[in-house]
Motif scaffolding. Structure first.
Motif, PDB file in Angstrom:
ATOM      1  N   GLY A  89      88.486  42.461  20.919  1.00  0.00           N
ATOM      2  CA  GLY A  89      89.064  42.872  22.198  1.00  0.00           C
ATOM      3  C   GLY A  89      88.284  44.026  22.768  1.00  0.00           C
ATOM      4  O   GLY A  89      87.452  44.636  22.089  1.00  0.00           O
ATOM      5  N   GLY A  90      88.538  44.318  24.008  1.00  0.00           N
ATOM      6  CA  GLY A  90      87.853  45.438  24.632  1.00  0.00           C
ATOM      7  C   GLY A  90      87.789  45.270  26.123  1.00  0.00           C
ATOM      8  O   GLY A  90      88.176  44.238  26.684  1.00  0.00           O
ATOM      9  N   SER A  91      87.307  46.293  26.774  1.00  0.00           N
ATOM     10  CA  SER A  91      87.203  46.282  28.228  1.00  0.00           C
ATOM     11  C   SER A  91      85.850  46.811  28.650  1.00  0.00           C
ATOM     12  O   SER A  91      85.420  47.872  28.202  1.00  0.00           O
ATOM     13  CB  SER A  91      88.308  47.144  28.851  1.00  0.00           C
ATOM     14  OG  SER A  91      88.136  47.241  30.248  1.00  0.00           O
ATOM     15  N   GLU A  92      85.180  46.058  29.518  1.00  0.00           N
ATOM     16  CA  GLU A  92      83.905  46.485  30.074  1.00  0.00           C
ATOM     17  C   GLU A  92      84.024  46.762  31.573  1.00  0.00           C
ATOM     18  O   GLU A  92      83.034  46.971  32.254  1.00  0.00           O
ATOM     19  CB  GLU A  92      82.837  45.406  29.837  1.00  0.00           C
ATOM     20  CG  GLU A  92      82.567  45.099  28.375  1.00  0.00           C
ATOM     21  CD  GLU A  92      81.899  46.248  27.641  1.00  0.00           C
ATOM     22  OE1 GLU A  92      81.224  47.055  28.302  1.00  0.00           O
ATOM     23  OE2 GLU A  92      82.062  46.341  26.406  1.00  0.00           O
ATOM     24  N   THR A  93      85.244  46.733  32.089  1.00  0.00           N
ATOM     25  CA  THR A  93      85.421  46.908  33.530  1.00  0.00           C
ATOM     26  C   THR A  93      85.243  48.365  33.929  1.00  0.00           C
ATOM     27  O   THR A  93      85.503  49.279  33.159  1.00  0.00           O
ATOM     28  CB  THR A  93      86.814  46.424  33.976  1.00  0.00           C
ATOM     29  OG1 THR A  93      87.826  47.095  33.194  1.00  0.00           O
ATOM     30  CG2 THR A  93      86.958  44.930  33.776  1.00  0.00           C
ATOM     31  N   LYS A  94      84.840  48.556  35.157  1.00  0.00           N
ATOM     32  CA  LYS A  94      84.616  49.896  35.676  1.00  0.00           C
ATOM     33  C   LYS A  94      85.923  50.522  36.133  1.00  0.00           C
ATOM     34  O   LYS A  94      86.894  49.829  36.430  1.00  0.00           O
ATOM     35  CB  LYS A  94      83.626  49.847  36.849  1.00  0.00           C
ATOM     36  CG  LYS A  94      83.931  48.785  37.893  1.00  0.00           C
ATOM     37  CD  LYS A  94      82.790  48.609  38.856  1.00  0.00           C
ATOM     38  CE  LYS A  94      82.981  47.386  39.753  1.00  0.00           C
ATOM     39  NZ  LYS A  94      82.917  46.115  39.023  1.00  0.00           N
ATOM     40  N   GLY A  95      85.945  51.861  36.208  1.00  0.00           N
ATOM     41  CA  GLY A  95      87.112  52.556  36.711  1.00  0.00           C
ATOM     42  C   GLY A  95      87.201  52.445  38.220  1.00  0.00           C
ATOM     43  O   GLY A  95      86.251  52.052  38.889  1.00  0.00           O
TER      44      GLY A  95
END
Length: 263
Positions: A89-95
């Motif tokens: 799992g994880g997130s690579e999306t920008k803020g």
């Protein structure tokens, strides 16, 4: 009921840990191996340091071909699977909130954090059901209930879906001997966490320390005073997959140092 063997209690068990080359996944794989299990780990890239006790399969689980490759190789080489830890799992999306997120951002997060475990469960459950035993653990996140909307909105939504799916799956397969559980960690001190701090700092033009403080504040603080260590999460998993937890199924276990503000 046979008495439990607390020494080498996972001997003869076959376990798969996705995302098992680093962070919490690596700690979980090592914990299960130490308890006597034969452990397979999977990730896109091989671990930086090899461990002869862990069998590595290279696969991109964000796509159906990757999950099918893992299912095929595990069943061909080992014949069955007793323990499935859906840790990837994880997130690579920008803020920046909803406005900066594209369809691609959403689709990538959903593929990694929700569809990958769904596909692996579907691939391994027939054998588990045939043998009338098995344990499936879904590693979710407290963000499933406490989203950091400014930086990880798709990740949080995917984990909320995973929590709901895990409960539904448990209701379906627990009567047939398969235990399904969810573990929702809070902030874990991993390499991925550090990278997230870097992304937040870059997008908000602040320092890493300020980014760390902002995450702590967004979470409402961590009463224990620090993030979890990967080994602390692994120890909970080690218990949940063991014979000592035979009556536990369909439940979500939160390990967050007291972060979630509920009783």
């Amino acid at each position: 009921m046979e008495p439990f063997n607390f020494n080498n209690e996972l001997a003869s068990k076959i376990a798969l840990v996705t995302g098992g080359t680093k962070g919490a996944g690596k700690a979980i794989a090592e914990r299960l191996s130490a308890a006597g299990a034969t452990v397979i780990i999977t990730a896109r890239n091989a671990p930086e340091t090899s461990n002869e006790n862990l069998h590595f399969i290279s696969a991109d689980l964000s796509h159906h071909t990757g999950t099918q490759k893992v299912v095929n190789e595990v069943l061909q080489q080992f014949g069955r699977l007793d323990i499935l830890i859906n840790n990837l799992g994880g997130s690579e999306t920008k803020g920046g909130g909803y406005a900066v997120l594209s369809d691609q951002d959403w689709e990538e997060s959903l593929r990694v954090n929700l569809l990958a475990p769904v596909r692996l469960d579907r691939g391994f459950l027939p054998k588990m059901l045939a043998q009338k035993s098995g344990v499936i653990i879904h590693i979710a996140s407290i963000q499933g209930k406490l989203p950091l909307y400014d930086s990880t909105l798709p990740y949080a939504a995917a984990k909320a879906g995973l929590i709901n799916y895990s409960k539904s799956l448990s209701n379906e397969v627990s009567p047939q001997g398969i235990r399904v559980l969810t573990v929702s960690p809070g902030w874990i001190m991993t390499t991925s966490s550090t990278k997230m701090m870097e992304r937040i700092a870059e997008s908000s033009n602040t320092s890493i320390e300020e980014a760390r403080k902002s995450v702590m504040e967004a979470l409402g603080g961590i009463p224990f005073g620090r993030p979890a260590e990967p080994e602390e999460v692994a120890e909970l998993i080690g218990f949940l997959v063991s014979p000592r937890a035979n009556y536990l199924t369909g439940t979500e276990y939160v390990i967050d140092g007291g972060t979630i503000p509920t009783i």
